[in-house]
Motif scaffolding. Structure first.
Motif, PDB file in Angstrom:
ATOM      1  N   ARG A 207       0.817  -1.215   0.000  1.00 50.39           N
ATOM      2  CA  ARG A 207       0.000   0.000   0.000  1.00 50.39           C
ATOM      3  C   ARG A 207       0.847   1.260   0.000  1.00 50.39           C
ATOM      4  NH1 ARG A 207      -4.383  -0.214   4.660  1.00 50.39           N
ATOM      5  NH2 ARG A 207      -4.523   1.943   3.962  1.00 50.39           N
TER       6      ARG A 207
ATOM      7  N   THR B  44       3.920   6.396  -3.760  1.00 45.28           N
ATOM      8  CA  THR B  44       2.590   5.932  -4.154  1.00 45.28           C
ATOM      9  C   THR B  44       1.904   5.353  -2.933  1.00 45.28           C
ATOM     10  OG1 THR B  44       3.464   3.767  -4.814  1.00 45.28           O
ATOM     11  CG2 THR B  44       3.242   5.437  -6.530  1.00 45.28           C
ATOM     12  N   GLU B  45       0.637   5.666  -2.795  1.00 44.00           N
ATOM     13  CA  GLU B  45      -0.185   5.126  -1.713  1.00 44.00           C
ATOM     14  C   GLU B  45      -1.454   4.551  -2.322  1.00 44.00           C
ATOM     15  OE1 GLU B  45      -0.990   7.952   1.274  1.00 44.00           O
ATOM     16  OE2 GLU B  45       1.094   8.242   1.872  1.00 44.00           O
ATOM     17  N   LYS B  46      -1.696   3.297  -2.023  1.00 42.68           N
ATOM     18  CA  LYS B  46      -2.873   2.609  -2.532  1.00 42.68           C
ATOM     19  C   LYS B  46      -3.919   2.574  -1.436  1.00 42.68           C
ATOM     20  CE  LYS B  46      -4.407  -1.774  -4.524  1.00 42.68           C
ATOM     21  NZ  LYS B  46      -4.005  -3.160  -4.855  1.00 42.68           N
TER      22      LYS B  46
END
Length: 290
Positions: free
Chosen positions: A89, A248-250
């Motif tokens: 994540r 990036t962050e999911k």
């Protein structure tokens, strides 16, 4: 009198002359070992990086290839890229450049530092239900050359990061069959004036990455080379650009059957009295209630 010889007879005469010359001058055969070191260094300066790593295994050219690779590292024509991940994540990439070279028994030990500052940017979280973050991938990057023929990941296994203890400088290392790879990083808590995005937040600052040059000069296995021949299977690697750090962050998907983790954040009323509210909007994916 004019003699006209056929092509076959001409070839026979040429072969005889070559045999005679080789007997008279046995050292006349061309070899790289006969060239001066200055010319060899000049030739190696125009060789692609992927080919330089193949020449690294030749004993007679080993030291010249080492000097050429180190010079390209110092000119920022060559570097390494680190890939960090937690729970698939929170992912980060960081480009690093060569800072120092030490020789241990004629084996160069390389020390890399970040090309860009990651302070306040690289954030991970410690929790009982979250796995530890880890460094899962290291690869070579270049400004001009195509390095798709080199291994995508130089690490045999991931490096876990210990972030529970804050305000410390830590080292995470792994030992391969020939060398030891280590990452030095700092861990600090979120400052008081900054609002935490979730409990257990830690700010990570990578400081140094060290490895041997032999470890960087790995080549692809035969199986990977066969897979590269398949259509649309050859990997593409982002070259070294001005973008030295990515983040990036999911976000988790809101689907039924997931466990909600209670996140606490501070809020202030009109009387500036600190209170705490619970936020159940953060869901941990892949945890199914049965």
């Amino acid at each position: 009198m004019n003699f006209f010889l056929s092509t076959k007879s001409m070839r026979k005469l040429q072969n005889k002359n070559l045999c005679k010359s080789s007997r008279q001058f046995p050292n006349s055969v061309f070899s790289f070992n006969n060239l001066p070191n200055e010319i060899l260094c000049r030739i190696l300066s125009h060789v692609l990086i992927a080919d330089l790593l193949l020449l690294y295994t030749i004993p007679s050219l080993n030291m010249m290839v080492v000097n050429e690779l180190i010079s390209r590292f110092k000119k920022c024509q060559l570097g390494i890229r680190l890939y960090f991940d937690q729970e698939a994540r929170w992912r980060y990439t960081l480009d690093m450049k060569l800072q120092l070279v030490k020789y241990n028994r004629n084996t160069p030990r390389l020390y890399f530092i970040p090309m860009a500052s990651t302070r306040n940017e690289m954030r991970f979280y410690t929790s009982k239900i979250l796995r530890r973050p880890f460094l899962y991938k290291v690869c070579l990057i270049s400004t001009y050359d195509d390095l798709s023929t080199l291994p995508e990941n130089l690490l045999n296994k991931s490096l876990p990061l210990t972030i529970k203890q804050s305000n410390k400088r830590l080292y995470s290392s792994t030992t391969t069959t020939t060398t030891t790879v280590a990452l030095g990083y700092g861990v600090s808590e979120t400052p008081y004036q900054v609002t935490k995005s979730r409990p257990g937040e830690r700010w990570i600052q990578p400081c140094v990455f060290e490895c041997d040059l032999d470890w960087l000069c790995q080549t692809k296995s035969t199986l990977d080379k066969w897979f590269d021949l398949l259509p649309h299977c050859k990997p593409t690697r982002r070259k070294m650009t001005d973008l030295h750090f990515t983040r990036t962050e999911k976000l988790p998907s809101e689907s039924p059957g997931q466990v909600a983790e209670i996140g606490i954040y501070s809020s202030y009323d009109d009387q500036t009295i600190p209170r705490y509210k619970t936020d159940t909007s953060i869901l941990i994916p892949n945890l199914i209630v049965r």
